[in-house]
Design a protein around this motif. Structure first.
Motif, PDB file in Angstrom:
ATOM      1  N   SER B 105      21.138  94.643  45.055  1.00 16.49           N
ATOM      2  CA  SER B 105      22.436  95.308  45.018  1.00 16.49           C
ATOM      3  C   SER B 105      22.342  96.648  44.296  1.00 16.49           C
ATOM      4  O   SER B 105      22.992  97.610  44.701  1.00 16.49           O
ATOM      5  CB  SER B 105      23.447  94.422  44.323  1.00 16.49           C
ATOM      6  OG  SER B 105      22.981  94.150  43.015  1.00 16.49           O
ATOM      7  N   ALA B 108      21.013  99.093  46.718  1.00 13.33           N
ATOM      8  CA  ALA B 108      22.042  99.509  47.661  1.00 13.33           C
ATOM      9  C   ALA B 108      22.996 100.486  46.996  1.00 13.33           C
ATOM     10  O   ALA B 108      23.412 101.485  47.594  1.00 13.33           O
ATOM     11  CB  ALA B 108      22.810  98.286  48.167  1.00 13.33           C
ATOM     12  N   ALA B 109      23.332 100.212  45.743  1.00 12.12           N
ATOM     13  CA  ALA B 109      24.259 101.091  45.026  1.00 12.12           C
ATOM     14  C   ALA B 109      23.659 102.477  44.852  1.00 12.12           C
ATOM     15  O   ALA B 109      24.351 103.487  45.029  1.00 12.12           O
ATOM     16  CB  ALA B 109      24.604 100.483  43.670  1.00 12.12           C
ATOM     17  N   GLY B 111      21.491 103.925  46.749  1.00  9.27           N
ATOM     18  CA  GLY B 111      21.561 104.568  48.054  1.00  9.27           C
ATOM     19  C   GLY B 111      22.953 105.117  48.314  1.00  9.27           C
ATOM     20  O   GLY B 111      23.128 106.254  48.760  1.00  9.27           O
ATOM     21  N   ALA B 112      23.961 104.315  48.008  1.00 11.49           N
ATOM     22  CA  ALA B 112      25.335 104.736  48.254  1.00 11.49           C
ATOM     23  C   ALA B 112      25.707 105.923  47.372  1.00 11.49           C
ATOM     24  O   ALA B 112      26.308 106.893  47.819  1.00 11.49           O
ATOM     25  CB  ALA B 112      26.288 103.574  47.985  1.00 11.49           C
ATOM     26  N   SER B 131      23.001 103.018  51.874  1.00 11.40           N
ATOM     27  CA  SER B 131      22.892 101.919  50.916  1.00 11.40           C
ATOM     28  C   SER B 131      21.994 100.823  51.461  1.00 11.40           C
ATOM     29  O   SER B 131      21.262 100.175  50.712  1.00 11.40           O
ATOM     30  CB  SER B 131      24.262 101.382  50.526  1.00 11.40           C
ATOM     31  OG  SER B 131      24.902 100.793  51.602  1.00 11.40           O
ATOM     32  N   GLY B 134      18.537 101.942  50.754  1.00 14.08           N
ATOM     33  CA  GLY B 134      18.252 101.755  49.335  1.00 14.08           C
ATOM     34  C   GLY B 134      17.909 100.305  49.041  1.00 14.08           C
ATOM     35  O   GLY B 134      16.973  99.993  48.302  1.00 14.08           O
ATOM     36  N   TRP B 190      33.649 102.356  45.088  1.00 12.13           N
ATOM     37  CA  TRP B 190      32.670 101.684  45.937  1.00 12.13           C
ATOM     38  C   TRP B 190      31.978 100.589  45.161  1.00 12.13           C
ATOM     39  O   TRP B 190      31.768  99.476  45.652  1.00 12.13           O
ATOM     40  CB  TRP B 190      31.629 102.704  46.438  1.00 12.13           C
ATOM     41  CG  TRP B 190      30.712 102.142  47.461  1.00 12.13           C
ATOM     42  CD1 TRP B 190      30.880 102.152  48.811  1.00 12.13           C
ATOM     43  CD2 TRP B 190      29.490 101.446  47.217  1.00 12.13           C
ATOM     44  NE1 TRP B 190      29.840 101.513  49.430  1.00 12.13           N
ATOM     45  CE2 TRP B 190      28.961 101.080  48.470  1.00 12.13           C
ATOM     46  CE3 TRP B 190      28.787 101.104  46.072  1.00 12.13           C
ATOM     47  CZ2 TRP B 190      27.761 100.392  48.613  1.00 12.13           C
ATOM     48  CZ3 TRP B 190      27.579 100.404  46.200  1.00 12.13           C
ATOM     49  CH2 TRP B 190      27.093 100.067  47.466  1.00 12.13           C
ATOM     50  N   SER B 261      26.094  96.858  51.645  1.00 11.93           N
ATOM     51  CA  SER B 261      26.265  98.108  52.380  1.00 11.93           C
ATOM     52  C   SER B 261      27.621  98.182  53.038  1.00 11.93           C
ATOM     53  O   SER B 261      28.188  99.248  53.208  1.00 11.93           O
ATOM     54  CB  SER B 261      25.193  98.243  53.466  1.00 11.93           C
ATOM     55  OG  SER B 261      23.935  98.098  52.904  1.00 11.93           O
TER      56      SER B 261
END
Lengths: 345, 343, 262
Positions: B105, B108-109, B111-112, B131, B134, B190, B261
């Protein structure tokens, strides 16, 4: 070309990932299926022909083509500066929805709320059925604008990045809501007043200014913010103007080093309690601004919001920076909506 | 004799599916704009038949383009996170494991956040893609460091995951500290989990990952039972443990990556639902996985519905509701647990 | 049945087992004894292929074990060993049913036949009344019997036991050993048991293998292996060896340093 909501886009059966689980077998059903879509299709064709002449396409400030019925009769604003501009242009009943941050003028507070800068109540917006939605790139999110597009709404996006852009916003919005004349009146007024301020501040030394917009952490305004532009136009020097960020965070050490002569606290609660803030600043008596009692509070809506009232903010700031110059000039004292406090040590 | 049979799994799955359908129906009738419940349901059913018949355009848009996609997405994510959490708990033999424990996670964060800072904050494409990438990179990194002599060691994996996660979280904090005000808002919302931009496309994108992940893990559920009693034990009973660990890790991570994501970080679901289901139905994964999926879906749909209706037009972050609901419910289950496990 | 040919094994740098060779015949009850660190547990782990030796090979009924896959091995060899604490407790029945796993392959659910086999295994080990109880509610002795039942459910030809009676009270120890002795005598199951309780090994096993530092020191019937010379040589301390008064098997008694007198 189409009306505010594109009917083609609202064909929900296409939007959903479900296949039709009940293929019609009986003839009767088949007949219904054939004829049923023909009826709305008929209306569709009719509506196209009717509204063709009244819809117009504009290109917004981020390059998007936006089409909507012209002039728009139901408008939603997603940001407070846009709301102020709309009201200033003379609209009122056309404004059917505003954001929760829209607090000026008073009438704006009575309008239906549709969400914040980043969370929209899409259901509300759908139920208001606007012809046109106005958003700002400096606040609303792209995801939101895209989603509105998916739902079939036309969203015109403005994107003010400096003082000059605000004038452009007013012109563009004026075009889009069919109030070009009113817009140019406002612009003229703003230009004249800002010119007056620049004139009055000419030739005198520029005091060093620190504008505080947050207190934990201590955030100030850098290049690219409206307040920074204002400081320059009002004849001051922003101690943070060389910083790379738009809203840089300066430590107290840095502020002490740069010794501002004037401190302006941009506050969201103009009628709140300021004793605590002034006590905080009073600890640093080596700062010229504190020593000379030049710590002021200004309504943040006036220096941070890219709306017509930015001029009021400019005049107020000029008065704070150059009190000698404005003592006898009554025109620039306490105009509409100005709320500020002068603290004398 | 009371064991888990296919009949039992089927029966319970059908019951929980009915619950899920009920929750979806209720969710579709609730919202900030009042639409009479019966009309909402009619709109829903008629559209399934491809017909338009009930309600105005406005109402139909609200029901079918807003509430329904949101419910479906929340259901998918709720199912995915629950199954992923249960799998990590088995894989790491640790009851505190949740879908985010191995850093996926955080990846992903990151990436976001990078996507938001670069201005690619479009929900419909840039953000979820960034994300997901990522998350994938993080999966590979943690996997690489979690192996010793070509085998996955749960403790090493855990360590690698937690350290990577911490590092990435620090990275996120750094990004937050240099971000501008507008970006800051987007980032934080987000991170708190958000279903407000749900649309059909997002559903189509994550649906295959969740479906694939949950099904393949389900097919391995008997082996997951065995690995609970220890890896040596599972080997003694003929299980190819390394293959099982690899598959479980990748599938569970993939499910988590897709979920995060789609909607950001939603906590609590992946931890609470598996434990709650175990307290009711027992630890057998053949029953646990489908039950957790269905119950997790219902739970998250209900939470999201509450999040958007409780203080309308203001929308609460869904993570607040999952924590507020999940915590007390779980405590309640713990206290009455002896009476519950009767199946 | 099992042929171990010159196997050597190490985890890191030091060799834990060196050049070990022996045979286990069908129906034998073999005991593996030796000091801690002599390689008893490692040897067992190699016998069921959890570990693979760096040198040498093991033949199971003339088939090299490295050619057998895990499920095959599990259908022929079952293991009863120390279990880690259970995270989420299954019931006794569910645990015993796990023994059917090698026969299920990719199937998800056990069949009637599997349940029947499990039931028989539980009856044999007298734990059928405990079927629905969760494992964490059982005593140590009851748990061991569940694990034997699970091993029996695998329908193996060989059962390997690693310190099966450690931590059990004597009455449970006796029950356990009587049980596995019966498995050996009445059902022809081949047993290989690693234990540090040499008297017990002496009582129950047909043959003993004495390990020292990874090598076989002596192998043969208990009478030949448990001698004063062998034990003192391997363990490095004085012991007293006599015969068990009833069974006649060699019996080790500890001796305090400095003589017998108090």
């Amino acid at each position: 070309m189409s009306s505010g909501r594109s009917f083609l886009k609202t064909n929900f059966a296409i939007d959903l990932p479900y296949p039709n689980p009940f293929p019609s077998r009986e003839k009767g059903k088949r007949m219904v299926f054939i004829f049923l879509p023909l009826i709305p299709l008929l209306f569709l064709i009719l509506s196209f022909s009717i509204s063709y002449s009244t819809g117009r396409t504009f290109k917004d400030e981020v390059g998007k083509e936006v089409t909507f019925p012209f002039p728009p009769k139901r408008i939603v604003s997603l940001a407070p500066n846009i709301t102020e501009i709309l009201f200033a242009l003379g609209l009122d009943k056309e404004i059917v929805g505003v954001s929760i941050h829209c607090n000026f003028p008073e009438k704006a507070r009575t309008k239906v709320r549709v969400g914040s800068y980043i969370r929209l109540d899409f259901e509300k917006i759908i139920s208001l059925n606007p012809d046109l939605i106005l958003a700002t790139g400096a606040g609303n999110t792209r995801g939101m604008v895209d989603r509105l597009g998916e739902l079939g709404f036309s969203t015109y996006v403005i994107y003010p990045k400096n003082f000059g852009d605000i004038l452009k916003n007013i012109v563009h919005i004026g075009q889009v809501v069919n109030r070009e004349k009113e817009a140019s009146v406002i612009i003229e007024g703003m230009k004249k007043r800002s010119q007056a301020v620049i004139e009055l501040a000419k030739g005198i030394p520029r005091p060093k200014v620190f504008i505080q917009i947050g207190d934990a952490p201590m955030v100030t305004v850098g290049k690219g913010s409206f307040a920074d532009d204002l400081i320059r136009l009002a004849g001051g020097e922003n101690i943070a103007e060389k910083e790379k960020e738009v809203y840089p965070r300066l430590g107290m050490e840095e502020i002490l080093k740069r010794s501002p002569e004037v401190i302006v606290i941009s506050s969201m609660k103009p009628n709140g309690d300021y004793q605590k803030i002034f006590q905080e600043w009073n600890r640093w008596k080596t700062i010229p601004a504190v020593k000379n009692g030049r710590v002021h509070i200004m309504d943040s809506d006036l220096i941070d919001r890219p709306s017509p009232r930015i001029i009021d903010g400019l005049e107020e700031l000029a008065r704070i920076l150059h009190p000698e110059r404005f003592k006898n000039n009554s025109k620039l004292v306490l105009q509409n909506g100005l709320r500020s406090l002068l603290i004398i040590h | 004799m009371k064991i888990v049979t296919s009949k039992k799994v089927l029966t319970i799955s059908i019951l929980l599916s009915l619950l899920l359908i009920l929750v979806i129906l209720v969710s579709v009738t609730l919202g900030s704009v009042k639409v009479p419940p019966l009309r909402s349901i009619r709109i829903l059913f008629l559209s399934l038949l491809g017909l338009k018949g009930a309600g105005s355009e406005t109402e139909r848009t609200i029901i079918l383009s807003l509430r329904l996609p949101r419910a479906i997405l929340a259901g998918l994510v709720g199912a995915g996170l629950s199954v992923s959490g249960a799998t990590f708990q088995a894989l790491l033999r640790n009851p505190l494991a949740d879908p985010y424990i191995l850093g996926v996670s955080s990846g992903a964060a990151v990436g976001a956040v990078i996507a938001i800072l670069l201005g690619l904050g479009t929900f419909s494409f840039g953000l979820p893609l960034a994300s997901f990438l990522g998350a994938l990179v993080t999966i590979l990194v943690v996997f690489y460091f979690g192996r010793e002599d070509g085998k996955i060691h749960p403790n090493t994996l855990l360590l690698a995951g937690v350290i990577t996660g911490s590092f990435l979280s620090a990275l996120i904090m750094f990004f937050i500290s240099v971000s501008r005000r507008e970006e800051l808002h987007t980032i934080i919302f987000w991170l708190m989990g958000d279903f407000s931009l749900s649309n059909a496309r997002a559903i189509l994108i994550i649906f295959p990952y969740i479906l694939l992940g949950v099904s393949l893990l389900y097919l391995r559920s008997r082996q997951l039972n065995l690995i609970l009693s220890g890896e040596e034990n599972a080997v003694r009973l003929g299980v190819d443990v390394e293959k099982l660990k690899l598959l479980s890790y990748l599938l569970a991570s993939l499910i988590t990556a897709a979920s995060v994501s789609a909607c950001g970080l939603i906590g609590f679901v992946g931890l609470i639902i598996p434990h709650s289901v175990r307290l009711i139905f027992g630890p057998d994964h053949r029953l646990l996985i489908p039950s957790a999926a269905l119950l997790g879906a219902s739970f998250l749909i209900a939470s999201d519905t509450l999040a958007r209706t409780l203080l309308a037009p203001v929308e609460l972050p869904v993570g607040v509701i999952t924590a507020a609901l999940g915590g007390p419910f779980f405590i309640y289950l713990l206290r009455t647990r002896k009476a519950i496990r009767t199946l | 049945m099992i042929e171990v040919n010159s196997i050597s094994f190490r985890y890191h740098e030091d060799w834990v087992l060196r050049d070990v060779s022996f045979r286990v015949e069908k129906g034998e009850f073999v005991g593996v004894i030796g000091p801690n660190g002599s390689g008893k547990t490692t040897l067992l782990k190699i016998l069921y292929r959890l570990l693979a030796p760096q040198h040498g090979e093991i033949l199971f009924e003339l088939v090299p074990m490295k050619k057998m896959d895990r499920a095959d091995i599990a259908k022929r060899i079952a293991v009863v060993a120390q279990e880690t604490h259970l995270l989420f407790p299954f019931t006794v029945l569910e645990t015993v049913l796990m023994g059917r796993s090698p026969y299920l392959g990719n199937l998800m659910f056990e069949s009637e036949k599997d349940v029947e086999i499990a039931r028989k295994a539980m009856e044999w080990t007298s734990i059928f009344p405990l079927s629905e109880r969760p494992m964490d509610e059982l005593s140590g002795g009851e748990r061991q019997r569940v694990f034997i039942a699970r091993a029996l459910a695998q329908e193996p030809e060989v059962i390997l036991l690693d310190e099966p009676t450690a931590n059990l009270d004597i009455h449970h120890q006796i029950d356990f050993l009587d049980l596995i002795l019966a498995l050996n005598r009445e059902r022809g199951l081949t047993l290989v048991m690693a234990s540090h309780d040499m008297n017990m090994a002496s009582e129950f096993c047909d043959r003993l293998i004495l390990l020292q530092k990874g090598r076989i020191y002596k192998t043969g019937p208990p009478g030949e292996v448990i001698t004063k010379e062998n034990i003192e040589s391997v363990y490095g301390c004085e012991v007293w060896i006599d015969q068990h008064p009833i069974s006649g098997m060699p019996r080790i008694s500890l001796m305090k340093k400095g003589g017998i007198k108090r």
